[in-house]
Design a protein around this motif. Structure first.
Motif, PDB file in Angstrom:
ATOM      1  N   ILE A 111     -33.675  -5.432 -10.906  1.00 40.33           N
ATOM      2  CA  ILE A 111     -35.132  -5.903 -10.007  1.00 40.33           C
ATOM      3  C   ILE A 111     -34.877  -7.002  -9.171  1.00 40.33           C
ATOM      4  O   ILE A 111     -34.107  -7.915  -9.617  1.00 40.33           O
ATOM      5  N   PRO A 112     -35.608  -7.182  -8.125  1.00 38.61           N
ATOM      6  CA  PRO A 112     -35.354  -8.194  -7.270  1.00 38.61           C
ATOM      7  C   PRO A 112     -35.855  -9.332  -7.886  1.00 38.61           C
ATOM      8  O   PRO A 112     -36.831  -9.680  -8.504  1.00 38.61           O
ATOM      9  N   VAL A 113     -34.924 -10.500  -7.381  1.00 37.84           N
ATOM     10  CA  VAL A 113     -35.287 -12.084  -7.954  1.00 37.84           C
ATOM     11  C   VAL A 113     -36.142 -12.532  -6.917  1.00 37.84           C
ATOM     12  O   VAL A 113     -35.677 -12.362  -5.561  1.00 37.84           O
ATOM     13  N   PRO A 114     -37.363 -12.977  -7.054  1.00 34.94           N
ATOM     14  CA  PRO A 114     -38.078 -13.814  -6.284  1.00 34.94           C
ATOM     15  C   PRO A 114     -37.639 -14.881  -5.642  1.00 34.94           C
ATOM     16  O   PRO A 114     -36.926 -15.641  -6.281  1.00 34.94           O
ATOM     17  N   GLU A 115     -37.694 -15.006  -4.224  1.00 36.14           N
ATOM     18  CA  GLU A 115     -36.981 -16.214  -3.690  1.00 36.14           C
ATOM     19  C   GLU A 115     -37.695 -17.388  -3.976  1.00 36.14           C
ATOM     20  O   GLU A 115     -39.161 -17.336  -3.861  1.00 36.14           O
ATOM     21  N   PRO A 116     -37.443 -18.632  -4.161  1.00 33.43           N
ATOM     22  CA  PRO A 116     -38.081 -19.937  -4.339  1.00 33.43           C
ATOM     23  C   PRO A 116     -38.981 -20.195  -3.142  1.00 33.43           C
ATOM     24  O   PRO A 116     -38.315 -20.001  -2.039  1.00 33.43           O
ATOM     25  N   GLU A 117     -40.042 -20.819  -3.194  1.00 34.41           N
ATOM     26  CA  GLU A 117     -40.952 -21.180  -2.035  1.00 34.41           C
ATOM     27  C   GLU A 117     -40.109 -21.723  -1.104  1.00 34.41           C
ATOM     28  O   GLU A 117     -40.607 -21.441   0.247  1.00 34.41           O
ATOM     29  N   ASN A 118     -39.427 -22.761  -1.284  1.00 36.61           N
ATOM     30  CA  ASN A 118     -38.827 -23.677  -0.277  1.00 36.61           C
ATOM     31  C   ASN A 118     -37.852 -22.944   0.611  1.00 36.61           C
ATOM     32  O   ASN A 118     -37.914 -23.196   1.845  1.00 36.61           O
ATOM     33  N   GLU A 119     -37.178 -21.824   0.324  1.00 34.97           N
ATOM     34  CA  GLU A 119     -36.427 -20.774   1.073  1.00 34.97           C
ATOM     35  C   GLU A 119     -37.192 -20.194   1.928  1.00 34.97           C
ATOM     36  O   GLU A 119     -36.640 -19.863   3.034  1.00 34.97           O
TER      37      GLU A 119
ATOM     38  N   PHE B 178     -26.589  -8.749 -22.537  1.00 30.58           N
ATOM     39  CA  PHE B 178     -25.265  -8.527 -21.579  1.00 30.58           C
ATOM     40  C   PHE B 178     -25.929  -7.407 -20.238  1.00 30.58           C
ATOM     41  O   PHE B 178     -26.912  -6.797 -20.560  1.00 30.58           O
ATOM     42  N   GLU B 179     -25.342  -7.732 -19.086  1.00 30.73           N
ATOM     43  CA  GLU B 179     -25.715  -6.942 -18.219  1.00 30.73           C
ATOM     44  C   GLU B 179     -25.220  -5.442 -18.492  1.00 30.73           C
ATOM     45  O   GLU B 179     -24.365  -5.176 -19.335  1.00 30.73           O
ATOM     46  N   LEU B 180     -25.879  -4.448 -18.030  1.00 32.82           N
ATOM     47  CA  LEU B 180     -25.753  -3.002 -18.134  1.00 32.82           C
ATOM     48  C   LEU B 180     -24.599  -2.547 -17.269  1.00 32.82           C
ATOM     49  O   LEU B 180     -24.472  -2.856 -16.195  1.00 32.82           O
ATOM     50  N   SER B 181     -23.631  -1.682 -17.791  1.00 37.47           N
ATOM     51  CA  SER B 181     -22.710  -0.972 -17.091  1.00 37.47           C
ATOM     52  C   SER B 181     -23.158   0.031 -16.058  1.00 37.47           C
ATOM     53  O   SER B 181     -24.380   0.345 -16.421  1.00 37.47           O
ATOM     54  N   GLY B 182     -22.369   0.423 -15.431  1.00 36.69           N
ATOM     55  CA  GLY B 182     -22.826   1.683 -14.425  1.00 36.69           C
ATOM     56  C   GLY B 182     -22.899   2.869 -15.201  1.00 36.69           C
ATOM     57  O   GLY B 182     -24.386   3.369 -14.974  1.00 36.69           O
ATOM     58  N   LEU B 183     -22.312   2.976 -16.222  1.00 35.79           N
ATOM     59  CA  LEU B 183     -22.772   4.500 -17.035  1.00 35.79           C
ATOM     60  C   LEU B 183     -23.886   4.174 -17.743  1.00 35.79           C
ATOM     61  O   LEU B 183     -24.887   4.956 -17.972  1.00 35.79           O
TER      62      LEU B 183
ATOM     63  N   LYS C  25     -33.089  -6.545 -17.154  1.00 31.32           N
ATOM     64  CA  LYS C  25     -33.022  -5.880 -16.025  1.00 31.32           C
ATOM     65  C   LYS C  25     -32.847  -6.978 -14.824  1.00 31.32           C
ATOM     66  O   LYS C  25     -32.009  -6.899 -13.912  1.00 31.32           O
ATOM     67  N   THR C  26     -33.348  -8.336 -15.156  1.00 30.71           N
ATOM     68  CA  THR C  26     -32.762  -9.385 -14.072  1.00 30.71           C
ATOM     69  C   THR C  26     -31.096  -9.611 -14.096  1.00 30.71           C
ATOM     70  O   THR C  26     -30.811  -9.556 -13.028  1.00 30.71           O
ATOM     71  N   LEU C  27     -30.733  -9.637 -15.571  1.00 28.78           N
ATOM     72  CA  LEU C  27     -29.459  -9.930 -15.656  1.00 28.78           C
ATOM     73  C   LEU C  27     -28.600  -8.813 -14.988  1.00 28.78           C
ATOM     74  O   LEU C  27     -27.437  -8.921 -14.226  1.00 28.78           O
ATOM     75  N   SER C  28     -28.987  -7.673 -14.932  1.00 27.89           N
ATOM     76  CA  SER C  28     -28.269  -6.381 -14.492  1.00 27.89           C
ATOM     77  C   SER C  28     -28.746  -6.010 -12.976  1.00 27.89           C
ATOM     78  O   SER C  28     -28.166  -5.156 -12.556  1.00 27.89           O
ATOM     79  N   ASP C  29     -29.283  -7.200 -12.251  1.00 34.43           N
ATOM     80  CA  ASP C  29     -29.794  -6.875 -11.039  1.00 34.43           C
ATOM     81  C   ASP C  29     -30.499  -5.619 -10.818  1.00 34.43           C
ATOM     82  O   ASP C  29     -30.413  -4.894  -9.744  1.00 34.43           O
TER      83      ASP C  29
END
Length: 138
Positions: free
Chosen positions: A108-116, A19-24, A102-106
């Motif tokens: 860390i930045p998600v790398p952009e796909p190369e085509n974008e 699960f994503e982490l809560s603010g607390l 960390k990815t699920l909880s935003d």
């Protein structure tokens, strides 16, 4: 009712819901990180520094996973889940699970796909660059 995202995490053929982490929980995670950092030897030349850093990283990762697991099973406390993760998960799984949470909880930045990225460059190339101020439309 939970507003937190959750996704199945699969490692070595086993799947568990994380699960994503809560603010607390994010605040508690930062406090735990600060406490762990204070416990490390200050001299990186110290022969025990690497051992202490690796141990700390495993504890931090396992704690983050335990906080995530707690969202799915509040009958256990985070400390007991932390111990379960440390004693039952291999280090590679702890690292992969930490990155997943960390990815699920935003966190860390998600790398952009190369085509974008390529499309963004194309758009930038198509628009001429000018130092002139645009004239108002009449």
């Amino acid at each position: 009712m939970s507003f937190l995202k959750s996704e199945p995490f699969t490692y070595n053929g086993s799947t568990i819901q994380l699960f994503e982490l809560s603010g607390l929980q994010r605040i508690e995670h930062l406090q735990y990180l600060a406490k762990e950092d204070k416990s490390l030897p200050k001299d990186e030349g110290d022969e025990d520094y690497l051992t202490a850093r690796v141990s700390s990283n495993l504890r931090v990762g396992a704690r983050l996973i335990a906080m995530s697991l707690w969202q799915g099973d509040t009958s256990k406390d985070v400390d007991s889940l932390h111990h379960e993760v440390l004693s039952g998960w291999p280090p590679g799984m702890i690292g992969a699970g930490e990155l997943f949470v960390k990815t699920l909880s935003d966190m860390i930045p998600v790398p952009e796909p190369e085509n974008e990225v390529e499309n963004a460059d194309t758009v930038a190339e198509e628009e001429p660059i000018s130092a002139e101020k645009p004239l108002p439309v009449s």
